[in-house]
Motif scaffolding. Structure first.
Motif: not given
Length: 153
Positions: A71-99
């Motif tokens: 799925i990530l490869a398909e997204a990165k190869e798609d000329p219609n998608i401007v950019s693709v990134d993946l980030k992983v953080h640790a923390g309390r889920i809702t707070d970290t996700l939002a902030e």
């Protein structure tokens, strides 16, 4: 349908993760948008152990890259998608996700999964999708578990 310039896809490591990723790629393709996938590793179970959260996040990112490789490869190869990134953080889920992930990216759309918690689990732990719907200041698309097999690009 509204056009979105910046799409954030919340990955939960659960049963809807692949469907969320596929839907995010689909919408990003149709909108010509930037796409950020994000995942939060819940720090609560590890807080007393003195764990190396940076290493935990790096391992989590590698696992997601492996699990969603096609799925990530398909997204990165798609000329219609401007950019693709993946980030992983640790923390309390809702707070970290939002902030730490969503707010700095300033998306027009957040896509997440509905894990279908039982009423008892929901009463105790709540729902990330409900939190996002109530607190994020942009559109939120919730991908339901029963639609997992019907999501196609």
């Amino acid at each position: 349908m509204a056009q979105y310039a910046r799409i954030f896809a919340a990955l939960d490591g659960g049963s809807t993760q692949e469907a969320v990723a596929r839907r995010a790629v689909q919408v990003a393709h149709n909108s010509g948008a930037e796409l950020l996938f994000g995942h939060v590793i819940d720090s609560v179970p590890y807080e007393a152990n003195g764990i190396d959260f940076a290493a935990l996040c790096e391992d989590g990112k590698k696992n997601l890259e492996h699990d969603l490789a096609a799925i990530l490869a398909e997204a990165k190869e798609d000329p219609n998608i401007v950019s693709v990134d993946l980030k992983v953080h640790a923390g309390r889920i809702t707070d970290t996700l939002a902030e730490s992930l969503i707010e700095p990216f300033e998306p027009d759309l957040v896509i997440c999964g509905a894990r279908g918690l039982s009423n008892l689990k929901y009463a105790f732990v709540g729902s990330v999708s409900t939190y996002l719907i109530r607190n994020i200041k942009c559109d939120v698309l919730v991908v339901k578990p029963e639609h997992h097999d019907s999501v196609k690009l």
